[in-house]
Design a protein around this motif. Sequence first.
Motif, short mmCIF file in Angstrom:
data_model
loop_
_atom_site.label_atom_id
_atom_site.label_comp_id
_atom_site.label_asym_id
_atom_site.label_seq_id
_atom_site.Cartn_x
_atom_site.Cartn_y
_atom_site.Cartn_z
N ASP A 132 -6.48 7.07 -0.46
CA ASP A 132 -6.47 5.67 -0.90
C ASP A 132 -7.31 5.49 -2.17
OD1 ASP A 132 -4.86 5.05 1.14
OD2 ASP A 132 -6.36 4.02 2.34
N HIS B 29 0.82 -1.23 0.00
CA HIS B 29 0.00 0.00 0.00
C HIS B 29 0.85 1.28 0.00
CE1 HIS B 29 -3.30 2.21 2.60
NE2 HIS B 29 -2.70 3.05 1.80
N HIS C 202 1.47 4.47 -2.79
CA HIS C 202 1.36 5.92 -2.54
C HIS C 202 2.61 6.63 -3.06
CE1 HIS C 202 -2.25 6.70 -0.24
NE2 HIS C 202 -1.98 5.80 0.70
N SER D 140 -0.56 10.01 6.00
CA SER D 140 -1.93 9.53 5.82
C SER D 140 -2.58 9.31 7.18
CB SER D 140 -1.92 8.24 5.00
OG SER D 140 -1.37 7.19 5.76
ZN ZN Z 1 -3.18 5.07 2.23
#
Ligand code: ZN
Length: 320
Positions: A289, A77, A81, A101
Amino acid sequence: MHLRHGGIIPDIARDLHSSSVEPVVSETLQQARVTMDDIAAIAVTLKPGLPLSLVVGMKYAKHLARKYNKPIIPIHHMEAHALVARMQHNIEFPYLTLLISGGHCLLAVVEDVIQFKLLGESIDMAPGEMFDKVARRMKLRNIPEFAQMCGGQAVEVAGSRATNPHLFKLPLPLADYKDCNFSFNGLKTSVLLHLHRKEKEHQITADKLIPEVNDLCAAMLMATSRHLVHRTQRAMEFCQQNNLIPDSKKQLIVSGGVACNNYIFNALSLLCHEFNYQIYRPTPKLCTDNGVMIAWNGLEKWRRGLDIVTDLNTLDIEGN
Ligand code: ZN
Ligand code: KG4
């Protein structure tokens, strides 16, 4: 749904994932006018995140992979980003990235698609988590125009309306530490103490907000920006001392949901100007996201022949 529940409840998130994953994939294919025959491989997030939600994505990806005989490309993840800005801008490796985040705060040098040098991270909570918790405690959602906003966005808008942004004094976290780590716990506690003091002073009850709420949000934005700028400057100095980024490639990529914050981005832009860095951030939809960044990361790996998995039994969710 999550706003209505005052935060993400893992069981509810899993159920929403389960009911949405199939329609989202088929609508996307339809809108893009492609079929599974046009798809080379399936990229899916395996970590980090809520395990209950990750499992839904992984199982569906495996189901598609078996049905259509496609390989799977596992995605991290945070790496997604860090890479998605390359989809929109011509950014070459290596570069410095600041990922901010709701679950993370980290500085890293992105050396290549699967090569990351972690310089520092939060020792307690993430800035988005702090914004969300404080916004809830300030009751910002009781202002109708903020009802549909996440905590961070509500704090940003409220802060922009401050009449006295210097009314509250907040500390600079980890001021004496010469590393690239972050801490937001102390900042959060200081904000909540100011809030509590003002609530007592004005004898605030139930659903009412303190009259100085905008000023307190502005102070929090300022303190958060100072901390992020302070640590990013440290990272730039470290990169310089250790020749991690050549002069011709001085680039900072800011991403993650909190990167949508213009106040914070402008503060980082000033730092970059001072240190001769180019600064980039993905568009807001790609900062928070999203599935596109996972697909993009998959494409970057596919082009280089990296992490292409055909034995699906080797794939599992490791938690965070
Ligand atoms: Zn994220
Ligand atoms: O990257 P993201 O979508 O999910 C995680 O991986 O955590 O980030 C969500 C976080 C939330 O905490 C939200 O409050 C924050 O990003 N956020 C903002 C803004 N928009 C979203 N924080 C500050 N200012 C914003 N404009």
